[in-house]
Design a protein around this motif. Structure first.
Motif, mmCIF file in Angstrom:
data_model
loop_
_atom_site.group_PDB
_atom_site.id
_atom_site.type_symbol
_atom_site.label_atom_id
_atom_site.label_comp_id
_atom_site.label_asym_id
_atom_site.label_seq_id
_atom_site.Cartn_x
_atom_site.Cartn_y
_atom_site.Cartn_z
ATOM 1 N N ALA B 178 0.813 -1.216 0.000
ATOM 2 C CA ALA B 178 0.000 0.000 0.000
ATOM 3 C C ALA B 178 0.847 1.267 0.000
ATOM 4 O O ALA B 178 0.359 2.338 -0.373
ATOM 5 C CB ALA B 178 -0.932 0.003 1.207
ATOM 6 N N ASP B 179 2.106 1.178 0.398
ATOM 7 C CA ASP B 179 2.924 2.380 0.523
ATOM 8 C C ASP B 179 3.871 2.586 -0.655
ATOM 9 O O ASP B 179 4.734 3.466 -0.608
ATOM 10 C CB ASP B 179 3.726 2.330 1.827
ATOM 11 N N ILE B 180 3.746 1.797 -1.707
ATOM 12 C CA ILE B 180 4.666 1.952 -2.838
ATOM 13 C C ILE B 180 4.396 3.282 -3.556
ATOM 14 O O ILE B 180 3.255 3.731 -3.647
ATOM 15 C CB ILE B 180 4.529 0.757 -3.812
ATOM 16 N N TRP B 181 5.474 3.918 -4.037
ATOM 17 C CA TRP B 181 5.315 5.142 -4.839
ATOM 18 C C TRP B 181 4.778 4.733 -6.207
ATOM 19 O O TRP B 181 5.306 3.806 -6.845
ATOM 20 C CB TRP B 181 6.652 5.839 -5.034
ATOM 21 N N HIS B 182 3.775 5.462 -6.670
ATOM 22 C CA HIS B 182 3.163 5.118 -7.948
ATOM 23 C C HIS B 182 2.491 6.343 -8.546
ATOM 24 O O HIS B 182 2.369 7.390 -7.894
ATOM 25 C CB HIS B 182 2.138 3.986 -7.740
ATOM 26 N N ALA B 183 2.027 6.193 -9.779
ATOM 27 C CA ALA B 183 1.270 7.258 -10.450
ATOM 28 C C ALA B 183 0.586 6.660 -11.665
ATOM 29 O O ALA B 183 1.074 5.687 -12.246
ATOM 30 C CB ALA B 183 2.201 8.393 -10.888
ATOM 31 N N GLY B 184 -0.526 7.247 -12.036
ATOM 32 C CA GLY B 184 -1.124 6.936 -13.326
ATOM 33 C C GLY B 184 -0.405 7.800 -14.355
ATOM 34 O O GLY B 184 -0.151 8.983 -14.116
ATOM 35 N N THR B 185 -0.036 7.217 -15.497
ATOM 36 C CA THR B 185 0.658 8.027 -16.497
ATOM 37 C C THR B 185 -0.337 8.515 -17.548
ATOM 38 O O THR B 185 -1.502 8.115 -17.565
ATOM 39 C CB THR B 185 1.808 7.239 -17.157
ATOM 40 N N GLY B 186 0.144 9.393 -18.409
ATOM 41 C CA GLY B 186 -0.734 10.009 -19.398
ATOM 42 C C GLY B 186 -1.196 9.001 -20.446
ATOM 43 O O GLY B 186 -0.430 8.154 -20.888
ATOM 44 N N ASN B 187 -2.442 9.111 -20.817
ATOM 45 C CA ASN B 187 -3.001 8.259 -21.869
ATOM 46 C C ASN B 187 -2.849 8.997 -23.199
ATOM 47 O O ASN B 187 -3.563 9.965 -23.466
ATOM 48 C CB ASN B 187 -4.473 7.951 -21.564
ATOM 49 N N ARG B 188 -1.918 8.536 -24.023
ATOM 50 C CA ARG B 188 -1.669 9.192 -25.315
ATOM 51 C C ARG B 188 -2.456 8.529 -26.443
ATOM 52 O O ARG B 188 -2.353 8.936 -27.589
ATOM 53 C CB ARG B 188 -0.160 9.140 -25.638
ATOM 54 N N SER B 189 -3.209 7.502 -26.109
ATOM 55 C CA SER B 189 -3.952 6.763 -27.133
ATOM 56 C C SER B 189 -5.355 7.345 -27.297
ATOM 57 O O SER B 189 -5.730 8.311 -26.633
ATOM 58 C CB SER B 189 -4.053 5.293 -26.726
ATOM 59 N N ASP B 190 -6.109 6.745 -28.191
ATOM 60 C CA ASP B 190 -7.510 7.144 -28.391
ATOM 61 C C ASP B 190 -8.466 6.231 -27.626
ATOM 62 O O ASP B 190 -9.675 6.257 -27.855
ATOM 63 C CB ASP B 190 -7.842 7.111 -29.892
ATOM 64 N N LYS B 191 -7.915 5.369 -26.749
ATOM 65 C CA LYS B 191 -8.741 4.409 -26.020
ATOM 66 C C LYS B 191 -8.852 4.804 -24.550
ATOM 67 O O LYS B 191 -7.915 5.376 -23.987
ATOM 68 C CB LYS B 191 -8.128 3.005 -26.106
ATOM 69 N N VAL B 192 -9.975 4.436 -23.939
ATOM 70 C CA VAL B 192 -10.140 4.631 -22.496
ATOM 71 C C VAL B 192 -9.414 3.510 -21.768
ATOM 72 O O VAL B 192 -9.459 2.354 -22.187
ATOM 73 C CB VAL B 192 -11.634 4.621 -22.117
ATOM 74 N N ARG B 193 -8.730 3.852 -20.695
ATOM 75 C CA ARG B 193 -8.091 2.824 -19.863
ATOM 76 C C ARG B 193 -8.792 2.814 -18.504
ATOM 77 O O ARG B 193 -8.775 3.792 -17.772
ATOM 78 C CB ARG B 193 -6.610 3.130 -19.666
ATOM 79 N N TYR B 194 -9.397 1.672 -18.182
ATOM 80 C CA TYR B 194 -10.026 1.501 -16.865
ATOM 81 C C TYR B 194 -9.099 0.740 -15.934
ATOM 82 O O TYR B 194 -8.324 -0.139 -16.361
ATOM 83 C CB TYR B 194 -11.335 0.709 -16.975
ATOM 84 N N MET B 195 -9.207 1.052 -14.668
ATOM 85 C CA MET B 195 -8.520 0.279 -13.628
ATOM 86 C C MET B 195 -9.403 0.356 -12.380
ATOM 87 O O MET B 195 -9.889 1.429 -12.027
ATOM 88 C CB MET B 195 -7.124 0.849 -13.342
ATOM 89 N N ILE B 196 -9.614 -0.774 -11.740
ATOM 90 C CA ILE B 196 -10.435 -0.798 -10.518
ATOM 91 C C ILE B 196 -9.519 -1.177 -9.356
ATOM 92 O O ILE B 196 -8.817 -2.196 -9.407
ATOM 93 C CB ILE B 196 -11.599 -1.795 -10.642
ATOM 94 N N LYS B 197 -9.571 -0.351 -8.334
ATOM 95 C CA LYS B 197 -8.613 -0.461 -7.225
ATOM 96 C C LYS B 197 -9.341 -0.769 -5.917
ATOM 97 O O LYS B 197 -10.358 -0.114 -5.618
ATOM 98 C CB LYS B 197 -7.901 0.886 -7.127
ATOM 99 N N PHE B 198 -8.820 -1.749 -5.190
ATOM 100 C CA PHE B 198 -9.401 -2.114 -3.891
ATOM 101 C C PHE B 198 -8.295 -2.187 -2.834
ATOM 102 O O PHE B 198 -7.230 -2.751 -3.105
ATOM 103 C CB PHE B 198 -10.069 -3.492 -3.950
ATOM 104 N N PRO B 199 -8.546 -1.691 -1.633
ATOM 105 C CA PRO B 199 -7.583 -1.853 -0.537
ATOM 106 C C PRO B 199 -7.904 -3.090 0.313
ATOM 107 O O PRO B 199 -9.067 -3.420 0.535
ATOM 108 C CB PRO B 199 -7.788 -0.568 0.285
ATOM 109 N N PHE B 200 -6.861 -3.758 0.766
ATOM 110 C CA PHE B 200 -7.009 -4.932 1.645
ATOM 111 C C PHE B 200 -6.051 -4.786 2.827
ATOM 112 O O PHE B 200 -5.000 -4.156 2.713
ATOM 113 C CB PHE B 200 -6.676 -6.224 0.889
ATOM 114 N N SER B 201 -6.422 -5.415 3.946
ATOM 115 C CA SER B 201 -5.588 -5.321 5.147
ATOM 116 C C SER B 201 -5.467 -6.654 5.857
ATOM 117 O O SER B 201 -6.357 -7.504 5.780
ATOM 118 C CB SER B 201 -6.175 -4.297 6.143
ATOM 119 N N ARG B 202 -4.388 -6.770 6.582
ATOM 120 C CA ARG B 202 -4.155 -7.885 7.485
ATOM 121 C C ARG B 202 -4.956 -7.662 8.770
ATOM 122 O O ARG B 202 -5.118 -6.521 9.210
ATOM 123 C CB ARG B 202 -2.652 -7.924 7.788
#
Lengths: 89, 287
Positions: B178-202
């Motif tokens: 959960a603590d990793i450095w990350h980012a969504g990058t720019g979409n240079r295409s003509d397509k939509v990019r979906y991503m579904i994100k869920f958090p989980f815990s111990r």
């Protein structure tokens, strides 16, 4: 018109000869800020290499005080360099 | 799926990789047409449902209960893991710009309150379509889950050595610390990019490794934790990062914990004339 082109270089230590692990170039024209991109190559291996190519260091990273010995901190030491370039107005 | 089913658990080697880099990619064998079904449902949504994803998209439960997904989460968080409130559907439309580097915030926690030597929280990211380089893949900085850095120290960082882009096939699931450095990058295409994100815990500390552990693998795991660095580290960061990797193993391995100190990585070829004095000194001799 002459303007200042800015280069951020992040090196793994305060040494000019340390490996560079991050960079960003800010062009002296109206433009979007630099962004993370696939396939981008870091232009210089060290800050010293950038100096040899004509860049001037305008900001050196501060000496860090001893941080938390249990933790790894921010990514690299930040050098800011500039180069004066001719820009068409 | 039964969370105690051992058929889809991670191996010692995969756990070591996760500790070192902070992410793992699953390619579950989803039913034919599943990803298209999800994409069609997403396109039909009049607006983003916020954290009410399961209510708005009941079919996503089939992914969350897929044995490969459950096996990965149970391996990393223990069989009693829970899905946290929150989650988000990311829709990256054509012609966007990249986000800046960041760590996800969690309510009530400061930037200094990170799990630098443990795996307590994960993010699961599901991509219901292929993600190519020009479609705004998620970018990660491997190993950065061990960094404690204020957000304002990241604002000048852009392209970093070691950054990796999650170019994946449709149906892939990226599981990250959960603590990793990350980012969504720019979409240079003509397509939509979906991503579904869920958090989980111990919810429970482990008394035994909950993954597919074999004590005979310990020397190989130890060698990897001692010697693999996912990114170039500052000179004074090597020892700390190394210790944090071993401590992470010990915090999740229960009785399979290992001594903190090891000199095994000091072995290797004799030094050559004109170079660093030993393999272990080499990293310290860099400028």
């Amino acid at each position: 018109m002459k303007r200042q082109r800015i280069l951020y270089l992040n090196a793994v230590s305060r040494s000019l000869r340390a490996p560079v692990v991050g960079f960003a170039v800010h062009e002296p024209v109206e433009s979007d800020p630099p962004q993370i991109e696939v396939g981008v190559e870091i232009p210089y291996e060290t800050v010293h290499s950038a100096i040899l190519d004509g860049w001037r260091v305008v900001s050196f990273p501060a000496q860090r005080a001893d941080g938390d010995p249990e933790a790894v901190g921010i990514f690299g030491y930040e050098f800011i360099l500039d180069r004066i370039v001719e820009v068409d107005e | 799926m039964n969370r105690h089913d051992t058929s889809n658990l991670l191996s010692d080697d995969q756990i070591a990789s996760f500790i070192i880099s902070g992410y793992h990619i699953i390619e579950p064998d989803l039913a034919p047409g599943y990803n298209e079904e999800i994409r069609n449902s997403l396109r039909a949504m009049p607006e983003n449902p916020g954290e009410h994803i399961v209510e708005a998209l009941p079919a996503i439960t089939r992914l969350l209960e897929h044995p490969a997904v459950v096996g990965t989460l149970a391996s990393l968080l223990g069989p009693d893991y829970v899905r946290d409130p929150g989650g988000h559907i990311h829709m990256n439309p054509p012609h966007t710009r990249a986000q800046p580097w960041h760590q996800d915030e969690r309510f009530g926690r400061s930037h200094q309150d990170r799990d630098i030597d443990h795996i307590k929280h994960l993010m699961l990211m599901y991509y219901p379509q292929d993600v190519t380089e020009d479609m705004g893949p998620t970018v990660l900085l491997p190993g950065s889950q061990r960094r404690v850095a204020a957000p304002e120290t990241m604002v000048t960082l852009v392209n970093l050595r070691g950054q990796v882009f999650s170019t994946v096939t449709s149906g892939s699931v990226l599981v990250t610390h959960a603590d990793i450095w990350h980012a969504g990058t720019g979409n240079r295409s003509d397509k939509v990019r979906y991503m579904i994100k869920f958090p989980f815990s111990r919810t429970q500390e482990n008394t035994e490794p909950p993954w597919g552990h074999d004590a005979r693998n310990i020397p190989e795991v130890r060698m990897r934790l001692d010697s693999e660095h996912p990114t170039t580290l500052s000179r004074n960061e090597y020892e700390t990062d190394h210790a944090l990797r071993v401590r992470t193993w010990n915090n999740i391995a229960g009785t399979a914990a290992m001594p903190l100190r090891s000199e095994a990585h000091l072995g290797g070829p004799w030094p050559e004339s004109g170079g660093a004095t030993t393999a272990s000194r080499r990293r310290r001799d860099q400028p």
